[in-house]
Design a protein around this motif. Structure first.
Motif, PDB file in Angstrom:
ATOM      1  N   ASN A  45      22.148  53.453 -52.744  1.00 30.57           N
ATOM      2  CA  ASN A  45      23.411  53.955 -52.169  1.00 30.57           C
ATOM      3  C   ASN A  45      23.045  55.056 -51.186  1.00 30.57           C
ATOM      4  O   ASN A  45      21.907  55.516 -51.173  1.00 30.57           O
ATOM      5  CB  ASN A  45      24.340  54.542 -53.264  1.00 30.57           C
ATOM      6  CG  ASN A  45      23.603  55.545 -54.119  1.00 30.57           C
ATOM      7  OD1 ASN A  45      23.030  56.500 -53.616  1.00 30.57           O
ATOM      8  ND2 ASN A  45      23.568  55.324 -55.413  1.00 30.57           N
ATOM      9  N   SER A  61      24.746  58.808 -49.782  1.00 36.14           N
ATOM     10  CA  SER A  61      25.808  59.808 -49.692  1.00 36.14           C
ATOM     11  C   SER A  61      25.166  61.083 -49.142  1.00 36.14           C
ATOM     12  O   SER A  61      23.958  61.238 -49.220  1.00 36.14           O
ATOM     13  CB  SER A  61      26.414  60.063 -51.072  1.00 36.14           C
ATOM     14  OG  SER A  61      25.430  60.602 -51.929  1.00 36.14           O
ATOM     15  N   ASP A  81      28.821  47.604 -51.674  1.00 29.99           N
ATOM     16  CA  ASP A  81      30.081  48.366 -51.766  1.00 29.99           C
ATOM     17  C   ASP A  81      29.979  49.699 -51.026  1.00 29.99           C
ATOM     18  O   ASP A  81      30.957  50.430 -50.923  1.00 29.99           O
ATOM     19  CB  ASP A  81      30.421  48.683 -53.241  1.00 29.99           C
ATOM     20  CG  ASP A  81      30.487  47.430 -54.100  1.00 29.99           C
ATOM     21  OD1 ASP A  81      30.747  46.345 -53.554  1.00 29.99           O
ATOM     22  OD2 ASP A  81      30.262  47.551 -55.325  1.00 29.99           O
ATOM     23  N   ASP A  82      28.794  50.027 -50.539  1.00 27.34           N
ATOM     24  CA  ASP A  82      28.540  51.355 -49.975  1.00 27.34           C
ATOM     25  C   ASP A  82      28.895  51.385 -48.488  1.00 27.34           C
ATOM     26  O   ASP A  82      28.343  50.635 -47.689  1.00 27.34           O
ATOM     27  CB  ASP A  82      27.057  51.700 -50.183  1.00 27.34           C
ATOM     28  CG  ASP A  82      26.743  53.137 -49.809  1.00 27.34           C
ATOM     29  OD1 ASP A  82      26.785  53.464 -48.606  1.00 27.34           O
ATOM     30  OD2 ASP A  82      26.436  53.921 -50.719  1.00 27.34           O
ATOM     31  N   ALA A  83      29.823  52.276 -48.118  1.00 28.76           N
ATOM     32  CA  ALA A  83      30.338  52.308 -46.738  1.00 28.76           C
ATOM     33  C   ALA A  83      29.242  52.635 -45.730  1.00 28.76           C
ATOM     34  O   ALA A  83      29.133  51.984 -44.680  1.00 28.76           O
ATOM     35  CB  ALA A  83      31.468  53.337 -46.636  1.00 28.76           C
ATOM     36  N   SER A 140      26.881  49.610 -45.326  1.00 31.22           N
ATOM     37  CA  SER A 140      27.526  48.484 -44.626  1.00 31.22           C
ATOM     38  C   SER A 140      27.636  48.756 -43.133  1.00 31.22           C
ATOM     39  O   SER A 140      27.346  47.895 -42.304  1.00 31.22           O
ATOM     40  CB  SER A 140      28.927  48.221 -45.198  1.00 31.22           C
ATOM     41  OG  SER A 140      28.819  47.998 -46.584  1.00 31.22           O
ATOM     42  N   GLU A 141      28.056  49.978 -42.800  1.00 36.93           N
ATOM     43  CA  GLU A 141      28.250  50.313 -41.386  1.00 36.93           C
ATOM     44  C   GLU A 141      26.921  50.259 -40.631  1.00 36.93           C
ATOM     45  O   GLU A 141      26.830  49.718 -39.532  1.00 36.93           O
ATOM     46  CB  GLU A 141      28.871  51.713 -41.264  1.00 36.93           C
ATOM     47  CG  GLU A 141      29.276  52.020 -39.836  1.00 36.93           C
ATOM     48  CD  GLU A 141      29.789  53.449 -39.658  1.00 36.93           C
ATOM     49  OE1 GLU A 141      29.776  53.917 -38.499  1.00 36.93           O
ATOM     50  OE2 GLU A 141      30.179  54.083 -40.651  1.00 36.93           O
TER      51      GLU A 141
END
Length: 443
Positions: A176, A178, A214-216, A219-220
């Motif tokens: 992930n 963040s 699911d990780d924005a 994905s971006e």
């Protein structure tokens, strides 16, 4: 060839040993003190070193410099080295050139230690002779020098990835992303994201990238950049092809058209984030052709990681939990999210650019009191003083634990989940966690 190693810790000493074995003229320079156990190793290997200084004449004549991940690029000696055009690489990059076996590289803001250890556990249980290294355990370079393994599972931080040029894992995992360590990336989130994706930059069509679909941020980045590796997504929210997903509380992995299923109730680790860690490890195990029965057994008997939501003791019906490894907001989010009882939260340390507002709903719902443990707690106090009734500032772990004990009532939980680095009062998060456990055991 002259190899200069900056930093006389685990990665530095390991690199020096491998460098010497490969015929380099090696010198180690540490701006702090080198621990005695490492000095003994350096003496045994007849290696030259200095401590509490960086002597430019002995450093700027290097052909290559290996910089320990804890030393920032903006430190004067690193600037001087780069100005002279001397290549600065990480231990991973240095050791990788002498490696003839595959590695599995695992990165991410959170979950990477658990995922790395769980993956290593699955592969070992499956009979593979793999080493465990990177940001964890014994130095990767040191293990390469000893040459006992047929593959490696590496936990890779963004700092280690900053120093790679040619390193290519056969299987890469991004758990992930963040915001974390933004103080080292000019407070620009996109630079930190790009650092994480260096893990896949040298991969080919024969390699694999396992990632959280699911990780924005992931994905971006993937929408805007080309990745050569075969993509293996995992998701809690949607069914994915050639990947791993959750359906009716069952993990379903359909990699290589070979379906593996397991109920999440049979996992030894609790919490949604650990379902994701288990999915990532399962994907690696399936790519490595580990038997399904072995994967299932390993996921149900894995013991977890020290300092990561580690239950310490129950005293007068209050549960004490050590989550010292939570050094950023996202980690603490998972910890608070998994609390089932009113919580006294011990928080604080060196802030790396934290935005505490993300924790607000969880703090309102779960936290009855906050114990600050840091040199400067202003930001935490400003964020939460109107949300919780009790906030206390402390300057030592013993004091923090004693205060927490007074504030906790039967049925409560005392949670150490600092959301910050530990360097203001402790050597590292391990020492912080050990002090917490000692203080609890002395109550």
């Amino acid at each position: 060839m002259r190899l200069v190693v900056l930093g006389g810790g685990e990665s530095g000493v390991g690199t020096a040993i491998l460098g010497k074995k490969k015929g380099y003229d090696v010198f180690i320079s540490d701006f702090g003190k080198i621990k005695n156990n490492y000095k003994e190793v350096l003496a045994l290997n007849k290696l030259d070193w200095e401590e509490e200084k960086h002597t430019e004449e002995l450093i700027l004549n290097a052909d290559v410099v290996m910089k320990s991940p804890g030393i920032p690029d903006k430190s004067p000696i690193v600037k001087a080295i780069k100005k002279k055009g001397i290549p600065v690489i990480s231990e991973i990059e240095f050791a990788n050139q002498f490696l003839e076996v595959d590695t599995i590289g695992i990165t991410g803001s959170n979950g990477k230690t658990t995922t790395t250890m769980l993956t290593h556990h699955l592969l070992k249980q499956g009979g593979l002779n793999v080493g465990l290294a990177g940001n964890i355990g014994k130095s990767f370079a040191w293990q390469v020098a000893e040459n006992k393994h047929e593959g490696y599972v590496l936990e890779l931080s963004s700092f280690q990835l900053d120093g790679v040029e040619k390193y290519r894992p056969h299987i890469a995992v991004i758990t992930n992303i963040s915001p974390d360590h933004l103080d080292r990336y000019e407070y620009k989130y996109e630079l930190y994201i790009a650092a994480k994706f260096r893990i896949t930059m040298n991969q080919t069509e024969n390699d694999f990238l396992i990632y959280d679909a699911d990780d924005a941020a992931i994905s971006e980045w993937m929408e805007n950049n080309t990745i050569k590796a075969q993509k293996i997504p995992f998701s809690l929210t949607k069914e994915v092809e050639n990947g791993v997903y959750l359906k009716d509380d069952t993990i379903i992995s359909n990699i290589n058209k070979d379906e593996f299923t397991m109920s999440i109730n049979d996992l030894s680790l609790e919490g949604k984030h650990n379902v994701k860690n288990a999915m990532a490890a399962t994907a690696v195990a399936q790519l490595m052709r580990i038997r399904k029965e072995t994967i299932r057994e390993s996921l149900s008997n894995f013991q977890g990681v020290e300092h990561r939501l580690e239950p310490v003791l129950k005293i007068q019906n209050v549960q004490y939990i050590n989550d010292s490894k939570a050094t950023n907001i996202n980690s603490t989010f998972y910890a608070l999210d998994s609390m089932k009882t009113p919580t006294v939260w011990i928080v604080g340390g060196v802030d790396k650019g934290n935005d505490y507002s993300e924790l607000m709903p969880l703090v309102r719902e779960k936290v009855k009191a906050i114990v600050c443990l840091g040199v400067d707690n202003r930001k935490i106090i400003d964020a939460f003083e109107n949300v919780v009734d009790v906030m206390v500032e402390t300057t030592s772990m013993q004091e923090a634990v004693k205060v927490a004990q007074k504030l906790a009532e039967k049925g409560d939980t005392v949670l150490l989940s600092p959301a910050c680095a530990s360097f203001d009062l402790f050597e590292n998060y391990e020492e912080r966690g050990k002090q917490f456990k000692n203080a609890v055991q002395n109550l």
